[in-house]
Enzyme design. Structure first.
Site, PDB file in Angstrom:
ATOM      1  N   SER A   1       0.815  -1.217   0.000  1.00  6.76           N
ATOM      2  CA  SER A   1       0.000   0.000   0.000  1.00  6.76           C
ATOM      3  C   SER A   1       0.845   1.262   0.000  1.00  6.76           C
ATOM      4  O   SER A   1       0.485   2.261  -0.638  1.00  6.76           O
ATOM      5  CB  SER A   1      -0.975   0.001   1.183  1.00  6.76           C
ATOM      6  N   GLU A   2       1.996   1.273   0.715  1.00  6.73           N
ATOM      7  CA  GLU A   2       2.906   2.417   0.669  1.00  6.73           C
ATOM      8  C   GLU A   2       4.355   1.971   0.793  1.00  6.73           C
ATOM      9  O   GLU A   2       4.653   0.969   1.454  1.00  6.73           O
ATOM     10  CB  GLU A   2       2.626   3.433   1.797  1.00  6.73           C
ATOM     11  N   THR A   3       5.215   2.737   0.144  1.00  5.79           N
ATOM     12  CA  THR A   3       6.658   2.588   0.307  1.00  5.79           C
ATOM     13  C   THR A   3       7.205   3.924   0.791  1.00  5.79           C
ATOM     14  O   THR A   3       6.849   4.981   0.259  1.00  5.79           O
ATOM     15  CB  THR A   3       7.331   2.175  -1.004  1.00  5.79           C
TER      16      THR A   3
ATOM     17  N   HIS B   1       1.735   3.704   8.826  1.00  4.16           N
ATOM     18  CA  HIS B   1       2.421   2.417   8.972  1.00  4.16           C
ATOM     19  C   HIS B   1       3.785   2.427   8.292  1.00  4.16           C
ATOM     20  O   HIS B   1       4.740   1.822   8.781  1.00  4.16           O
ATOM     21  CB  HIS B   1       1.540   1.272   8.441  1.00  4.16           C
TER      22      HIS B   1
END
Length: 309
Positions: free
Chosen positions: A46-48, A77
């Site tokens: 979902s995110e980096t 997160h």
């Protein structure tokens, strides 16, 4: 050819293959925004998060966050994951059992991140901007259709509301309804086009457990995230949502909540949310948790090989 060290870290858990996975590049100064976006798309989480030197002398470091499809202003997160990675590598002076506080430059402004230690593992507390809440600006029937519920399943105590940052909070009366929702991602995209709502936090305080304050599910299809396992940037504002709607003891000055998410995706995790109030206003909001590294290696960003069709 450039080879960039990268990790995949599960946040808001201490168990591998639980919580929310994030990519982390701890040395990203040589990367362009295009490189970062390509890496985030390749990681397909979902995110980096990308750690860079700060542009402001008053900050210790800078963070940028990318979903598979775009850069975002805030991610909880992936920040927990990034500081877990920095602590593992001993970067920015981080060392075991030595608490530290950092000023972090982001697109959401300067945020404070504190690193403490529990059982020799980093415990990370991230300060969040305090959100404002407004009534949902459309017919509830459209929202319910997008979530896949009937209007009777909405909470009787509080109505759906949105934040200035584009999150829509949809309180349900029961955990059973939360488990059985059938989201319509196309309708969510239409609501986004109409009202610039990028994320849908479906939540209930019907937990049946004194240790759990709410269960949540989060959807952000316009950001390239169909359902997020554990969302720090939504669990944090949930504490303010409760305060704003008189759902907590307003005589108290400090609160610590626990939000649970990800169980229905077989990636259970929990977010600790700390909130302080002064003169009738929320003046501190933090999310906190731990993480575990599940993958580390390198990613190649440039290959000088001609493509033949």
């Amino acid at each position: 050819m450039s080879s960039i060290p990268i990790k995949q870290i599960d946040a808001f858990t201490r168990k591998p293959f639980a919580g929310n996975p994030a990519g982390v590049v701890t040395r990203a100064d040589q990367l362009s925004a295009t490189d970062m976006q390509r890496i985030a798309n390749e990681m397909a989480v979902s995110e980096t998060a990308f750690v860079l030197k700060p542009e402001s002398e008053s900050c210790d470091l800078r963070l940028r966050w990318f979903t598979p499809s775009r850069e975002v202003d805030l991610c909880g997160h992936a920040t927990i994951a990034a500081f877990h990675a920095l602590a593992e590598e001993g970067l920015y002076g981080l060392s075991v059992d030595e608490p530290q506080s950092f000023r972090v430059e982001t697109r959401s402004g300067i945020l404070t991140v504190d690193v403490e230690w529990k059982d020799m593992q980093p415990y990370i507390k991230m300060g969040l901007p305090v959100p404002k809440f407004f009534p949902f600006p459309d017919d509830y029937s459209l929202l319910c259709a997008a979530i896949g519920i009937s209007e009777i399943e909405l909470s009787k105590k509080v109505k759906p509301q949105i934040t200035q940052d584009g999150y829509c909070f949809i309180p349900l009366a029961s955990y059973e309804s939360l488990k059985t929702i059938e989201p319509n991602l196309m309708l969510m995209r239409k609501i986004n086009e109409r009202h610039d709502i990028t994320g849908f936090a479906v939540v209930t305080t019907d937990t049946g457990d004194y240790d759990i304050d709410w269960h949540m599910r989060f959807f952000a299809p316009t950001l390239g995230v169909q359902e997020d396992p554990v969302t720090g940037s939504a669990n944090g504002p949930m504490a303010v949502f409760l305060w704003h709607n008189n759902m907590v003891d307003r005589s108290k000055k400090f609160f610590s909540f626990k939000g649970y998410q990800g169980y229905l995706l077989n990636r259970p995790g929990h977010v600790t949310v700390n909130m302080a109030v002064k003169d009738g206003e929320v003046n501190l909001l933090q999310i906190a948790g731990q993480a575990v590294t599940v993958l580390e290696g390198s990613i190649r960003t440039h290959l000088n090989i001609s493509e033949k069709l």
